[in-house]
Design an enzyme around this catalytic site. Sequence first.
Site, short mmCIF file in Angstrom:
data_model
loop_
_atom_site.label_atom_id
_atom_site.label_comp_id
_atom_site.label_asym_id
_atom_site.label_seq_id
_atom_site.Cartn_x
_atom_site.Cartn_y
_atom_site.Cartn_z
N SER A 31 40.69 42.29 39.91
CA SER A 31 39.69 43.02 40.70
C SER A 31 40.01 43.02 42.19
O SER A 31 40.04 41.97 42.82
CB SER A 31 38.32 42.34 40.57
OG SER A 31 37.59 42.91 39.55
N HIS A 62 39.62 49.14 39.15
CA HIS A 62 40.90 48.82 38.52
C HIS A 62 41.67 50.13 38.37
O HIS A 62 41.24 51.02 37.66
CB HIS A 62 40.69 48.19 37.14
CG HIS A 62 40.13 46.81 37.21
ND1 HIS A 62 40.86 45.71 36.87
CD2 HIS A 62 38.92 46.35 37.60
CE1 HIS A 62 40.13 44.62 37.04
NE2 HIS A 62 38.94 44.99 37.48
N HIS A 84 39.79 43.91 29.83
CA HIS A 84 38.84 42.81 29.69
C HIS A 84 38.23 42.81 28.29
O HIS A 84 37.98 43.86 27.71
CB HIS A 84 37.71 42.92 30.73
CG HIS A 84 38.17 42.77 32.13
ND1 HIS A 84 38.59 43.84 32.89
CD2 HIS A 84 38.29 41.68 32.94
CE1 HIS A 84 38.95 43.41 34.09
NE2 HIS A 84 38.77 42.10 34.15
N TYR A 86 35.20 42.04 27.66
CA TYR A 86 33.83 42.60 27.72
C TYR A 86 33.81 44.12 27.64
O TYR A 86 32.75 44.72 27.43
CB TYR A 86 33.08 42.12 28.97
CG TYR A 86 33.69 42.52 30.29
CD1 TYR A 86 33.66 43.83 30.76
CD2 TYR A 86 34.29 41.57 31.10
CE1 TYR A 86 34.23 44.18 31.96
CE2 TYR A 86 34.85 41.90 32.32
CZ TYR A 86 34.82 43.21 32.74
OH TYR A 86 35.40 43.54 33.93
N GLU A 87 34.99 44.74 27.79
CA GLU A 87 35.04 46.19 27.62
C GLU A 87 34.98 46.57 26.14
O GLU A 87 34.87 47.75 25.82
CB GLU A 87 36.34 46.74 28.23
CG GLU A 87 36.40 46.60 29.74
CD GLU A 87 37.75 47.04 30.29
OE1 GLU A 87 37.94 48.25 30.47
OE2 GLU A 87 38.61 46.18 30.52
N ALA A 114 39.46 37.60 40.35
CA ALA A 114 38.32 37.30 41.20
C ALA A 114 37.47 36.31 40.41
O ALA A 114 37.31 36.46 39.20
CB ALA A 114 37.54 38.56 41.49
N MET A 212 35.86 36.15 34.14
CA MET A 212 35.77 36.88 32.87
C MET A 212 37.13 37.35 32.38
O MET A 212 37.22 38.33 31.63
CB MET A 212 34.84 38.09 33.04
CG MET A 212 33.47 37.73 33.58
SD MET A 212 32.48 39.21 33.84
CE MET A 212 31.14 38.54 34.86
N SER A 213 38.18 36.68 32.80
CA SER A 213 39.53 37.12 32.38
C SER A 213 40.44 35.91 32.23
O SER A 213 39.97 34.79 32.08
CB SER A 213 40.09 38.09 33.43
OG SER A 213 40.32 37.43 34.66
N ASN A 236 32.71 34.69 45.55
CA ASN A 236 31.28 34.36 45.73
C ASN A 236 31.07 32.95 45.22
O ASN A 236 31.91 32.42 44.49
CB ASN A 236 30.41 35.34 44.90
CG ASN A 236 30.82 35.35 43.45
OD1 ASN A 236 31.78 36.04 43.06
ND2 ASN A 236 30.13 34.56 42.64
N HIS A 247 28.51 42.90 42.04
CA HIS A 247 29.92 43.31 42.03
C HIS A 247 30.38 43.77 43.42
O HIS A 247 31.54 43.57 43.79
CB HIS A 247 30.13 44.42 40.99
CG HIS A 247 31.56 44.82 40.82
ND1 HIS A 247 32.52 43.94 40.37
CD2 HIS A 247 32.19 46.01 41.05
CE1 HIS A 247 33.69 44.58 40.33
NE2 HIS A 247 33.51 45.82 40.74
N1 HPA Z 1 31.25 34.80 37.59
C1 HPA Z 1 32.10 35.40 36.73
N2 HPA Z 1 33.05 36.23 37.11
C2 HPA Z 1 33.18 36.47 38.43
C3 HPA Z 1 32.35 35.88 39.38
C4 HPA Z 1 31.32 35.00 38.94
O1 HPA Z 1 30.55 34.44 39.71
N3 HPA Z 1 32.76 36.35 40.59
C5 HPA Z 1 33.81 37.17 40.36
N4 HPA Z 1 34.07 37.25 39.05
#
Ligand code: HPA
Length: 271
Positions: A31, A62, A84, A86-87, A114, A212-213, A236, A247
Amino acid sequence: MTKLGEMLKETTAFLKEKGVGEVDFGLILGSGLGELADEVEDAIAIPFSEVPHFAVSTVVGHAGKLVYGTLSGKKVLAMQGRFHYYEGHSMQKVTYPVRLMAAMGAHSMVVTNAAGGVNETFTPGNLMLITDHINFTGDNPLIGENDEAMGPRFPDMSHAYTPAYFEIAKKVAKEQNVPLQEGVYMGYSGPTYETPAEIRMSRVMGADAVGMSTVSEVIVAAHSGLKVLGISCITNLAAGMQSSLNHAEVVETTERVKAQFKELIKATLAE
Ligand code: HPA
């Protein structure tokens, strides 16, 4: 030959036809971090949608291209974007690009993402060297019949992230004055961000960052005998550590640190 072996034969033949040659490093750019692929010299870029047996990426931010060429003097095959879980893709689809890197002769993979910071000493914008992971996705790309030609039934994950690469990345970060955190990446399926309770659990379990990856890709890299360098961009603080998550913030943070990120990866590749 197995089904997977046959698919890879078709995909590698297609890439060779397009002019893709020797590969040293596979790159997966997460990301907001895909711009590194724009610096590849003598680039051959192929949209994912044209690559036989690739899934179609659906996430905003992406670009979804395979980019081959030279970066820091190394032959790289870069994923500008990734697939991903989740897709809705199977873990096998998500990790097919890693199989492809190995089939093209890569000896190593650089994987980036990320991630949310779980470690309380982290600050958004930090880069984190991934030293290990926790697969909390509830799935594993190696479930099913094992293809012995690809790797062992029960792969050792003791050194899935290559210790020799930690030293190089840390040395480069120091030279560049980039604060490089290190820690354990815990992979969730997404697409929801975690709850505050899940983050407290993650911390107790030993996670420093969540995302998530990556975990499924690194499992396949280990299975394939690829060395791995993993870098997270802490975009974050994880749920419960700041007021809310979105996001847009993830994208803003990667925008802010992408120059640092690119320099770190390029100099590490050179070494
Ligand atoms: N959680 C999961 N995936 C993420 C996060 C998060 O806080 N930040 C960026 N990708």
